[in-house]
Design a protein around this motif. Structure first.
Motif, PDB file in Angstrom:
ATOM      1  N   GLY A 181      -5.991   3.843   1.007  1.00  0.00           N
ATOM      2  CA  GLY A 181      -4.974   3.316   1.922  1.00  0.00           C
ATOM      3  C   GLY A 181      -4.745   4.263   3.088  1.00  0.00           C
ATOM      4  O   GLY A 181      -4.808   3.874   4.252  1.00  0.00           O
ATOM      5  N   LYS A 182      -4.539   5.557   2.766  1.00  0.00           N
ATOM      6  CA  LYS A 182      -4.240   6.517   3.821  1.00  0.00           C
ATOM      7  C   LYS A 182      -5.447   6.709   4.740  1.00  0.00           C
ATOM      8  O   LYS A 182      -5.284   6.981   5.928  1.00  0.00           O
ATOM      9  CB  LYS A 182      -3.831   7.872   3.206  1.00  0.00           C
ATOM     10  N   HIS A 234      -4.330   5.074  -3.261  1.00  0.00           N
ATOM     11  CA  HIS A 234      -3.508   5.766  -2.259  1.00  0.00           C
ATOM     12  C   HIS A 234      -4.398   6.419  -1.193  1.00  0.00           C
ATOM     13  O   HIS A 234      -4.178   6.265   0.006  1.00  0.00           O
ATOM     14  CB  HIS A 234      -2.664   6.812  -2.992  1.00  0.00           C
ATOM     15  N   ILE A 289       0.821  -1.197   0.000  1.00  0.00           N
ATOM     16  CA  ILE A 289       0.000   0.000   0.000  1.00  0.00           C
ATOM     17  C   ILE A 289       0.866   1.263   0.000  1.00  0.00           C
ATOM     18  O   ILE A 289       0.448   2.303  -0.485  1.00  0.00           O
ATOM     19  CB  ILE A 289      -0.995  -0.016   1.201  1.00  0.00           C
ATOM     20  N   TYR A 290       2.113   1.136   0.510  1.00  0.00           N
ATOM     21  CA  TYR A 290       3.004   2.305   0.499  1.00  0.00           C
ATOM     22  C   TYR A 290       3.500   2.654  -0.898  1.00  0.00           C
ATOM     23  O   TYR A 290       4.093   3.699  -1.103  1.00  0.00           O
ATOM     24  CB  TYR A 290       4.212   2.058   1.413  1.00  0.00           C
ATOM     25  N   GLY A 305      -2.971  16.426   0.225  1.00  0.00           N
ATOM     26  CA  GLY A 305      -3.318  15.304  -0.658  1.00  0.00           C
ATOM     27  C   GLY A 305      -4.700  15.488  -1.256  1.00  0.00           C
ATOM     28  O   GLY A 305      -4.891  15.364  -2.468  1.00  0.00           O
ATOM     29  N   PHE A 325       1.692   3.267  -3.471  1.00  0.00           N
ATOM     30  CA  PHE A 325       0.761   4.002  -4.330  1.00  0.00           C
ATOM     31  C   PHE A 325       1.004   5.504  -4.374  1.00  0.00           C
ATOM     32  O   PHE A 325       0.677   6.149  -5.365  1.00  0.00           O
ATOM     33  CB  PHE A 325      -0.684   3.644  -3.975  1.00  0.00           C
ATOM     34  N   GLY A 326       1.589   6.057  -3.306  1.00  0.00           N
ATOM     35  CA  GLY A 326       1.981   7.462  -3.375  1.00  0.00           C
ATOM     36  C   GLY A 326       3.040   7.645  -4.451  1.00  0.00           C
ATOM     37  O   GLY A 326       2.946   8.530  -5.308  1.00  0.00           O
ATOM     38  N   THR A 382       1.616   7.195  -7.898  1.00  0.00           N
ATOM     39  CA  THR A 382       0.895   8.403  -8.328  1.00  0.00           C
ATOM     40  C   THR A 382       1.881   9.450  -8.832  1.00  0.00           C
ATOM     41  O   THR A 382       1.693  10.056  -9.888  1.00  0.00           O
ATOM     42  CB  THR A 382       0.086   8.985  -7.153  1.00  0.00           C
ATOM     43  N   THR A 411       1.693  19.077  -4.741  1.00  0.00           N
ATOM     44  CA  THR A 411       2.308  17.761  -4.608  1.00  0.00           C
ATOM     45  C   THR A 411       3.662  17.867  -3.920  1.00  0.00           C
ATOM     46  O   THR A 411       4.001  17.058  -3.054  1.00  0.00           O
ATOM     47  CB  THR A 411       2.473  17.121  -5.998  1.00  0.00           C
ATOM     48  N   PHE A 463      -4.184   5.085  -9.232  1.00  0.00           N
ATOM     49  CA  PHE A 463      -3.229   4.991  -8.125  1.00  0.00           C
ATOM     50  C   PHE A 463      -3.558   5.988  -7.025  1.00  0.00           C
ATOM     51  O   PHE A 463      -3.445   5.684  -5.839  1.00  0.00           O
ATOM     52  CB  PHE A 463      -1.795   5.216  -8.636  1.00  0.00           C
ATOM     53  N   MET A 464      -3.985   7.182  -7.431  1.00  0.00           N
ATOM     54  CA  MET A 464      -4.277   8.208  -6.422  1.00  0.00           C
ATOM     55  C   MET A 464      -5.455   7.774  -5.548  1.00  0.00           C
ATOM     56  O   MET A 464      -5.430   7.958  -4.334  1.00  0.00           O
ATOM     57  CB  MET A 464      -4.571   9.555  -7.084  1.00  0.00           C
TER      58      MET A 464
END
Ligand code: HEM
Lengths: 318, 48, 211
Positions: free
Chosen positions: C99-100, C96, C40-41, C117, C43-44, C47, C184, C92-93
């Motif tokens: 996930g977060k 992400h 999961i880490y 974000g 995906f940032g 992105t 970003t 992906f975003m």
């Protein structure tokens, strides 16, 4: 959450660590995504349905184009009655007592009679009947012009847009003007005339787009490609390509009552404005989500984090 | 891909197959990211 | 080092603050906490990488002009890269973001990381939208015709004119990407400065002992 917990979570990490190469990770990610995008591009390309020109419209659906031109002269088209920011013909959409568009005023004046029909016609050399019609129109006062155009618009609508079935009447030069514009569009010279409006540099397509949208041809093309807003069209793309799936929530509101109740209901008629407000509020909600009670506690109640950090929790007996 | 798109249509809900594939792949990727073991997850350097 | 007067200097304050919050060891560390061990880490970064591909292909398109891809096969390919990279970017975003959310990654004074974000998400939607308006094809004709009503209805249309191709192309290639880039950048620098958020149950023992 207790302040003590927040302090611990905010403090620099003092526990076990592992090697982690951020830069390598980033470079590998760019390479993989570039390759994936290249593969999909090679296999599928990208959507590119040809733009519709006035020539296309006037050639494929001459009766629709002709009738739309008459509506522009008579002031019965969508654009002619739109209100702000194009004209003052109506109050436009409202949020209850708030007429935001009207408050912002007419910032992009559009005069359908002159901008869409008369001025373009003056830019080309017309056949004798059209040239005479133009002279007669320009020599008449606004009241006379409006009477002619309204008479003809009404008669044409009654005849189901079939100009050959319109009985004779007091139409002045209107039929010739519309016929002249049709000829001009079919020859392909209307697009440029609408855009330039007598200027050299021009980058604003507002007039073309509004005129195009006043007819049925453009709308029919969009219906055929499933792009209409009331059937989730906002999310769709031409052909079989993926669309803007991230607009699902914005699109959603247009499918349900009271927003899909049609133009006769206060919410249906003003759906655009209300949905804009709802989405604005929801976007703000997303931005400040960590402050919203209930929502912010969900990750503690539905323990997906036990899965994400399962290794660490196992190793540390947590 | 320039063929006429196919839609699933259930009551007021309507979505193109392609968009559905995008959404499902998003859910799939999320699910996989949660359950697939992360490689190189060997013992970290004990730094207590 | 700094005497009384230097402590007052803006330059000194900036340098000190920077050194304190984001020393280069924090910006480019070679280790991460042991709990940073999940797909999961990724995906940032995924992105960010998609954004890189978008910007590179977008720059290429800018140099050739908005209509290039209609008649050049190279152009069509570059346009396709741009198109698919945007799809990846959003996929992906969103993963992400999910996930977060489930990590409650705003804990431990990381609220602004979440806020930047989410701003990037909303801003990206606006940027993508202007991109669809400058495809110079049927799709952009239709989207501009439909969308004008939404913006006009709340008065935004008086300044943000979606049927104005010139305005849309300028916003899409200049204003909006710069905004997304800056947001970003702040987002990623915040993550590096604050360190990756510890697991939700990480301090249960410590807090249990104290009770
Ligand atoms: C332009 C879009 C975005 C980019 C390029 C981006 C990039 C990143 C990167 C590289 C990281 C560190 C690695 C990771 O944990 O994945 C990160 C962390 C984070 N992102 Fe994003 N992000 C974006 C959008 C978002 C959105 C839409 C949200 C949620 C609304 C969000 C919330 C967070 C949070 C809370 C963290 C901190 C996680 C932690 O401290 O562990 N980001 N982002």
């Amino acid at each position: 959450m207790s302040d003590r917990r927040t302090e611990l979570e905010a403090a620099p990490w003092g526990g076990r660590t592992r090697r982690y190469d951020l830069i390598k990770e980033g470079v590998v990610a760019v390479v993989i995504i570039a390759i994936l995008a290249a593969v999909l591009s090679t296999l599928f390309g990208s959507p590119d349905d040809k733009q519709i020109t006035f020539k296309d419209w006037a050639t494929a659906a001459p009766a629709d184009f002709y009738a739309t031109s008459v509506q522009e002269l008579a002031g019965t088209s969508g654009t002619a009655g739109y209100g702000a920011p194009y004209n003052t013909a109506s109050d436009g959409v409202n949020l209850g007592p708030l007429h935001l568009a009207k408050i912002m005023g007419v910032t992009h004046p559009v005069d359908t009679v002159n901008d869409f029909v008369i001025t373009p016609l003056t830019t080309v050399s017309n056949a004798a009947p059209v040239a005479d019609a133009l002279k007669l129109w320009q020599a008449s006062d606004a009241k006379q012009q409006s009477t002619w155009a309204t008479n003809y618009d009404t008669a044409l609508t009654k005849a189901n847009q079939d100009a050959s079935k319109v009985p004779t009447g007091d139409y002045g030069p209107v039929p010739e003007l519309a016929a002249g514009l049709l000829t001009m569009a079919q020859a392909g010279s209307l697009d440029g005339a609408l855009l330039s409006q007598g200027n050299y540099f021009q980058s604003d397509n507002t007039k073309q787009t509004l005129f195009l949208g006043d007819g049925s041809y453009f709308n029919d093309q969009s219906t055929a490609s499933n792009l209409q807003g009331d059937t989730w069209g906002m999310m769709n793309e031409t052909g079989r390509y993926p669309g803007q799936a991230w607009l699902w929530l914005y699109s959603f509101w247009y499918q349900i009552p009271p927003f899909n109740n049609g133009d006769s209901h206060p919410f249906g008629a003003n759906a655009d404005a209300w949905i804009m407000v709802i989405m604005g509020a929801l976007s703000l909600g997303l931005i400040i989500m960590p402050l919203i009670p209930g929502v912010r506690s969900l990750p503690y109640k539905i323990k997906i984090h036990r899965l994400i950090w399962k290794n660490y929790y196992q190793e540390e007996n947590l | 891909m320039n063929l006429k798109a196919v839609y699933i249509h259930i009551g007021w809900f309507q979505m193109s197959i392609t968009n559905l594939v995008v959404v499902l792949s998003m859910l799939l990727v999320f699910g996989l990211a949660l359950v697939l073991p992360f490689p190189g997850n060997k013992k970290g350097k004990g730094q207590k | 080092m700094s005497t009384g007067i230097e402590k007052e200097m803006w330059t000194t304050k900036l340098r000190k603050g920077w050194q304190k919050n984001l020393p280069v060891e924090k910006l480019l560390p070679d280790t991460q906490p042991a709990y940073v061990a999940s797909w999961i880490y990724m995906f940032g970064v995924a992105t960010l990488a998609s954004l890189g591909v978008i910007i590179a292909s977008g720059l290429w398109l800018s140099f050739e002009g908005a209509s290039w891809y209609h008649f050049s096969s190279v152009g069509h390919f570059v346009n396709s890269i741009h198109f698919w990279a945007v799809q990846f970017f959003f996929i992906f975003m969103v993963v992400h973001l999910w996930g977060k959310f489930w990590m409650a990654a705003w804990r431990g004074k990381r609220m602004m990381t979440w806020v930047t974000g989410a701003l990037a998400f909303v801003g990206s939607i606006a940027t993508a939208f202007t991109g669809y308006l400058i495809q110079t094809n049927f799709d952009s004709q239709w989207i501009s015709y439909e969308a004008k009503d939404g913006f006009n209805s709340v008065g935004i249309g008086s300044k943000f004119t979606v049927t104005n191709f010139g305005q849309m192309i300028l916003l899409h290639v200049a204003f909006l990407p710069v905004i997304i880039g800056v947001i970003t950048l702040i987002h990623v620098l915040l993550v590096r400065s604050k360190g990756v958020v510890p697991p939700i149950d990480a301090f249960n023992k410590e807090l249990g002992e104290r009770k």
